[in-house]
Write a protein that holds these residues in place. Structure first.
Motif, PDB file in Angstrom:
ATOM      1  N   GLU A  27       0.842  -1.194   0.000  1.00 34.59           N
ATOM      2  CA  GLU A  27       0.000   0.000   0.000  1.00 34.59           C
ATOM      3  C   GLU A  27       0.873   1.238   0.000  1.00 34.59           C
ATOM      4  O   GLU A  27       2.027   1.213   0.393  1.00 34.59           O
ATOM      5  CB  GLU A  27      -0.948   0.008   1.198  1.00 34.59           C
ATOM      6  N   CYS A  28       0.289   2.315  -0.458  1.00 31.25           N
ATOM      7  CA  CYS A  28       0.972   3.603  -0.483  1.00 31.25           C
ATOM      8  C   CYS A  28       0.624   4.345   0.806  1.00 31.25           C
ATOM      9  O   CYS A  28      -0.542   4.485   1.154  1.00 31.25           O
ATOM     10  CB  CYS A  28       0.524   4.399  -1.697  1.00 31.25           C
ATOM     11  N   ASN A 149       5.136  -2.943   1.908  1.00 30.57           N
ATOM     12  CA  ASN A 149       4.746  -4.336   2.111  1.00 30.57           C
ATOM     13  C   ASN A 149       5.139  -4.721   3.544  1.00 30.57           C
ATOM     14  O   ASN A 149       5.638  -3.883   4.302  1.00 30.57           O
ATOM     15  CB  ASN A 149       5.421  -5.241   1.068  1.00 30.57           C
ATOM     16  N   ASP A 150       4.925  -5.961   3.901  1.00 30.47           N
ATOM     17  CA  ASP A 150       5.212  -6.390   5.275  1.00 30.47           C
ATOM     18  C   ASP A 150       6.687  -6.210   5.635  1.00 30.47           C
ATOM     19  O   ASP A 150       7.010  -5.800   6.743  1.00 30.47           O
ATOM     20  CB  ASP A 150       4.792  -7.846   5.490  1.00 30.47           C
ATOM     21  N   ALA A 151       7.573  -6.501   4.690  1.00 32.05           N
ATOM     22  CA  ALA A 151       9.013  -6.372   4.963  1.00 32.05           C
ATOM     23  C   ALA A 151       9.384  -4.913   5.241  1.00 32.05           C
ATOM     24  O   ALA A 151      10.129  -4.626   6.184  1.00 32.05           O
ATOM     25  CB  ALA A 151       9.820  -6.916   3.789  1.00 32.05           C
ATOM     26  N   LEU A 152       8.871  -3.990   4.440  1.00 35.21           N
ATOM     27  CA  LEU A 152       9.174  -2.572   4.650  1.00 35.21           C
ATOM     28  C   LEU A 152       8.482  -2.057   5.908  1.00 35.21           C
ATOM     29  O   LEU A 152       9.071  -1.299   6.683  1.00 35.21           O
ATOM     30  CB  LEU A 152       8.758  -1.736   3.432  1.00 35.21           C
ATOM     31  N   ARG A 153       7.248  -2.489   6.136  1.00 35.89           N
ATOM     32  CA  ARG A 153       6.503  -2.050   7.325  1.00 35.89           C
ATOM     33  C   ARG A 153       7.294  -2.346   8.612  1.00 35.89           C
ATOM     34  O   ARG A 153       7.307  -1.553   9.537  1.00 35.89           O
ATOM     35  CB  ARG A 153       5.138  -2.733   7.363  1.00 35.89           C
ATOM     36  N   ALA A 154       7.989  -3.467   8.629  1.00 36.41           N
ATOM     37  CA  ALA A 154       8.775  -3.848   9.805  1.00 36.41           C
ATOM     38  C   ALA A 154       9.946  -2.899  10.051  1.00 36.41           C
ATOM     39  O   ALA A 154      10.474  -2.840  11.162  1.00 36.41           O
ATOM     40  CB  ALA A 154       9.279  -5.282   9.647  1.00 36.41           C
ATOM     41  N   GLN A 155      10.331  -2.138   9.026  1.00 33.91           N
ATOM     42  CA  GLN A 155      11.478  -1.227   9.147  1.00 33.91           C
ATOM     43  C   GLN A 155      11.080   0.223   9.423  1.00 33.91           C
ATOM     44  O   GLN A 155      11.939   1.078   9.618  1.00 33.91           O
ATOM     45  CB  GLN A 155      12.301  -1.263   7.852  1.00 33.91           C
ATOM     46  N   LEU A 168       1.525   8.181   9.515  1.00 39.01           N
ATOM     47  CA  LEU A 168       1.383   7.702   8.148  1.00 39.01           C
ATOM     48  C   LEU A 168      -0.087   7.417   7.881  1.00 39.01           C
ATOM     49  O   LEU A 168      -0.775   6.861   8.730  1.00 39.01           O
ATOM     50  CB  LEU A 168       2.215   6.423   7.955  1.00 39.01           C
ATOM     51  N   ARG A 169      -0.531   7.806   6.703  1.00 40.02           N
ATOM     52  CA  ARG A 169      -1.910   7.550   6.299  1.00 40.02           C
ATOM     53  C   ARG A 169      -1.897   7.099   4.841  1.00 40.02           C
ATOM     54  O   ARG A 169      -0.909   7.316   4.126  1.00 40.02           O
ATOM     55  CB  ARG A 169      -2.770   8.786   6.485  1.00 40.02           C
ATOM     56  N   THR A 170      -2.985   6.513   4.413  1.00 36.94           N
ATOM     57  CA  THR A 170      -3.098   6.039   3.034  1.00 36.94           C
ATOM     58  C   THR A 170      -2.971   7.228   2.071  1.00 36.94           C
ATOM     59  O   THR A 170      -3.542   8.293   2.326  1.00 36.94           O
ATOM     60  CB  THR A 170      -4.446   5.328   2.826  1.00 36.94           C
TER      61      THR A 170
END
Length: 172
Positions: A27-28, A149-155, A168-170
């Motif tokens: 998602e953006c 994505n999930d990998a980036l979200r974790a960072q 952060l918002r959509t």
């Protein structure tokens, strides 16, 4: 016992490659607007994220104009002016900041809109108000993460402090 047609269909079905696994959803997300100093802090914090995963997009903060009365000499004069405006049924509020001991009769995105309101207020008997620029246009930046994505979200925790309380918002 299968017919010849059924056997051919089975052969075709078994030769068809399996459907690819669904792509990981992304998602953006965005946050902002940040001033020059905040943008520099964000650049430093985001430097460890994968290359191309984020951008700081220019987002100018527009100027704002105000129909203003004041600066009054003391609180008593300010209170008298408030009472006079209430009697004329003119909306007003505190001007705020360095404009205190003054009153805002409206805030506007353009000088022209503020001047139109000043003319309308003149028809209601308001004579001492004037149009001022409350805030000049200034540069700003929006943090954009176009494919989280999930990998980036974790960072993304590395950005929390640098985002100065913004969330952060959509993307919209």
């Amino acid at each position: 016992v299968r017919s010849r047609r059924q056997r051919q269909m089975c052969i075709r079905d078994s030769s068809t490659p399996a459907a690819p696994a669904p792509a990981e959803s992304a998602e953006c997300l965005q946050a902002g607007v940040f001033d020059d100093r905040q943008a520099e802090v964000l650049r430093t914090a985001a430097a460890g994220l994968p290359s191309g995963s984020w951008t700081l997009e220019p987002t100018p903060v527009p100027g704002r104009w105000m129909v203003y009365m004041g600066r009054f000499d003391d609180v008593e004069t300010l209170d008298r002016k408030r009472a006079e405006l209430r009697a004329r049924k003119v909306d007003h509020d505190r001007a705020g900041g360095t404009l205190e001991l003054g009153l805002s009769l409206g805030r506007f995105a353009s000088k022209e809109a503020a001047e139109r309101e000043l003319a309308n207020l003149g028809n209601k008997g308001v004579r001492t108000a004037r149009v001022i620029q409350e805030r000049a246009e200034s540069p700003g930046f929006t943090l954009r993460l176009s494919a989280v994505n999930d990998a980036l979200r974790a960072q993304l925790d590395v950005l929390r402090t640098a985002m100065a309380g913004k969330t952060l918002r959509t993307c919209g």
